[in-house]
Design an enzyme around this catalytic site. Sequence first.
Site, mmCIF file in Angstrom:
data_model
loop_
_atom_site.group_PDB
_atom_site.id
_atom_site.type_symbol
_atom_site.label_atom_id
_atom_site.label_comp_id
_atom_site.label_asym_id
_atom_site.label_seq_id
_atom_site.Cartn_x
_atom_site.Cartn_y
_atom_site.Cartn_z
ATOM 1 N N CYS A 135 1.361 -1.705 -0.103
ATOM 2 C CA CYS A 135 0.111 0.418 0.244
ATOM 3 C C CYS A 135 1.109 1.537 0.104
ATOM 4 O O CYS A 135 1.323 1.575 0.558
ATOM 5 C CB CYS A 135 -0.884 0.199 1.299
ATOM 6 S SG CYS A 135 -1.486 1.381 1.933
ATOM 7 N N THR A 201 -0.283 -0.458 -5.607
ATOM 8 C CA THR A 201 -0.996 0.129 -6.762
ATOM 9 C C THR A 201 0.566 0.870 -6.692
ATOM 10 O O THR A 201 1.201 0.570 -5.671
ATOM 11 C CB THR A 201 -1.654 1.157 -5.011
ATOM 12 O OG1 THR A 201 -1.841 1.260 -4.744
ATOM 13 C CG2 THR A 201 -3.621 0.415 -5.747
ATOM 14 N N CYS A 385 1.087 1.781 -37.802
ATOM 15 C CA CYS A 385 0.514 1.728 -38.789
ATOM 16 C C CYS A 385 -0.818 0.689 -39.025
ATOM 17 O O CYS A 385 -1.856 1.404 -38.303
ATOM 18 C CB CYS A 385 1.076 1.755 -40.414
ATOM 19 S SG CYS A 385 2.019 0.110 -40.852
#
Lengths: 415, 454
Positions: A135, A201, A385
């Site tokens: 955390c 995270t 592309c």
Amino acid sequence: MADLTTNFAGIISPNPFWLASAPPTNMGSMVERAFDAGWGGAVWKTLGEPIRNVSSRLAAIDHGPSRMIGLNNIELITDRPLDVNLKEIYECKKKYPDNALIVSLMVESKQEAWHEIVKMAQDAGADGLELNFGCPHGMSERGMGAAMGQVPEYTCMVTEWVKEVATVPVIVKLTPNVTDINYPAEAAVKGGADALSLINTINSVIGVDLDTMVPHPNVNGKAAHGGYCGPAVKPIALNMVSELARNEKVTIPISGIGGITTWQDAAEFLLLGAANVQVCTAVMHYGYRIVEDLIDGLNNYLDEKGISSVSDLVGRSVPRVTTWGNLDLNYKTVARVDYSKCIQCNLCHIACEDGAHQCIDLVKNDDGKVFPVVDEGECVGCNLCYLVCPAPDCIEMVRLDDGSNPVTWRELSSE
Amino acid sequence: MKSKLSKDQIEKNFAEINPRMSKAEAKFESNRCLFCYDAPCTRACPTHIDVPAFIKKIATDNLKGSARVIFDANPIGATCARVCPVEALCEGACVEKTLMEKPIEIGRLQRYATDTITGNGAHVFEAGDPNGMSVGVIGTGPAGLSAATYLARLGYKVTMYEKKALAGGLDTYGMAEYKMSQKIALDEVRLVESLGVEIKVDTAIVAGDVGAGLVPAQRDECREIGFSSLFESHDAVFLGIGLGATNKLKIPGEDLDGVFDALWFIEQIKTRDWHGIHVGDTVAVIGAGNTAIDAVTQAKRLGAGKVMMIYRRSENDISAYDYEYELAKKDGIDFFWHSSPIEILGDGKVEALRCRLNDGSDEIFDIRCDMVVKAIGQEKQKSFFDSVGIDTDEKGRVVVAGNRMTTRENIFAGGDCVNGGKEAVDASQAGKLAAMGIHEKLTGMTVSFAGSGR
């Protein structure tokens, strides 16, 4: 129907889909509903000394019409009394003996504190423990969470403390907020961890309110950095999982976490070495019900590929990941346009012109229509592309070399 | 005869056919745009608005910037957003139409962006520093408004002359009410005025006996200014006077009570004085162009029981756009193909339209009706141009050079009077090119505006 049962470091689960430790696993009634919906396992929202949360905790980024492709939170670990959580864990496990129930833990850096909480979680019936060393917000300011995970010595030490009393498998959850994920992973292995889970995270400031000029989420005029998750973080997580899967010192299973929304996402984590996966943001967005297609889609994929068990899928792509120096320098592809599918948006042209190698010209045909024409001699096969083309199957990357005499930079530089 | 429908019902019937997008719709739709390079939609637009640019600005909530892109290339962008035949132009060219069979709703997005400007009356452009020169613009329709805008942006003192009580030409008087209300046209006129353009309404320009765009009956309704006197106050003149009166059928009974011009009928509707508008119970509209469609669909909306479209050729020959024809079909219009009107019957008032079948049978038949609307095109104003010494071609259209100058020095022209009758967006582009031509002629300096092809 393929066999989706997983044995993750000794924890049996009817399928590889676990809920990550987060708001969706906040309490018994939620986890029970999740199991009813079909989730194989759940990692209970981190237990520890109950904290006080702030109001206004989440913020997200959208992309075009897509909401919440990245989510940022500053919510802390559980804010519910420990005894209530433990009672609900006990009841939940009794009611759902076949589902995997893992309890996430985080306490201050004291051996007795860890011993105590580990014993309580085990006594409540946890199938496994997950140590929250990841955390990155709030808790880390108090020396917990990522503050532990960012120092390999602490990671090793606390893992050892836990293993001193643990009777169930111990998973160490890693923070991605490090320069090299291998160090904390190896430290966890050294400390005796039975498995790893990643990624937690990522440190993030999600954005700024352009009217008030206060970053999100606004807590009475101020903001603090949060933890970033959701679809946008998946590539970062995949990289870290695949790095650990290739690390010979990491001999324990990996639980893949980070932006998993679809069965394809899950399959990619499994292919790159995760033995199971954990999901959070997608459930926060759409609810527990998404597990139905996670299971169904993965099942159909395995059937289609003739793979009878999900464990047979794990790690299949790991040998395909290498370092740049081992890539074949003689491999040559070029872009080919299928004009029957071209819609004349010219995005391939402008992308190549301004963002690549100036090898797609716009040529007017007899009807006055403009078409992109690839100069194959100049095309470096960069894929840009192909990536920007909105028309399905219009641009194909075609192999031009004959496949003979592959050569790598490593070989060249050692000559 | 007056409508039997209630005011509320008529209002409902005339509700906008393409209503304003909600913010959510605009966000979704603008994000759907692929942002093509050298985009087909931009090429298809006669004013060459940079469509992907304005749509992307909607996606980023930069509505003022979006409106600026639109008005930069098309000063009547709010009108065109509503009345353009987008299916045949930008949306018809949209690559999403090829990919998904569902083009981006460019017209409605354009409206969404321009609404932010037309609503508050403050132009996104400013008048240029005065350059000491003046241009007279005759006609305040699309061509004139466009020319006046660009000239004002270049610093010219611009005076516009309008024979009617309201400026805007066909934008104000000629658009089907369910597509666009008069308010939008007038809002856009006000934008042009905000650049310092002076508009003299109720003012006709005449040359001898002939007034520009005037039917003789209108002559005593407005003051007159002689064409030749314009050069006393202007360095150049732009003619955007459109077309003249509706063509004559040249059949017996044309003067009966109950025979109307389509343009006159449409103009009455613009007042929204629903129960003051004449509409028959059984209406025969002659013609099959877009104006004829506007007439039949609006007669129906006003409450006519039976509305018919009478056309001398086949269904395949109609000049109305497909989507306009579809709208008429949806409205329950009856169609008479291969039917040439030969006489309007009635004792003082219209009672029937007599037609001859053109299918080879030459059969004569009568269509019972109490109102006949003529939508068979407008006359060219050849006699006006003749009287001021401006050459017209064999079809009566004003002859202009590449710089849009007529055969008379420093007199320029554009719009319907030059092209014979096209869309508002074509007139807007003509006004832009003429403004550039005027500037170049008067100053010797070239100038270019967005979408001018330079």
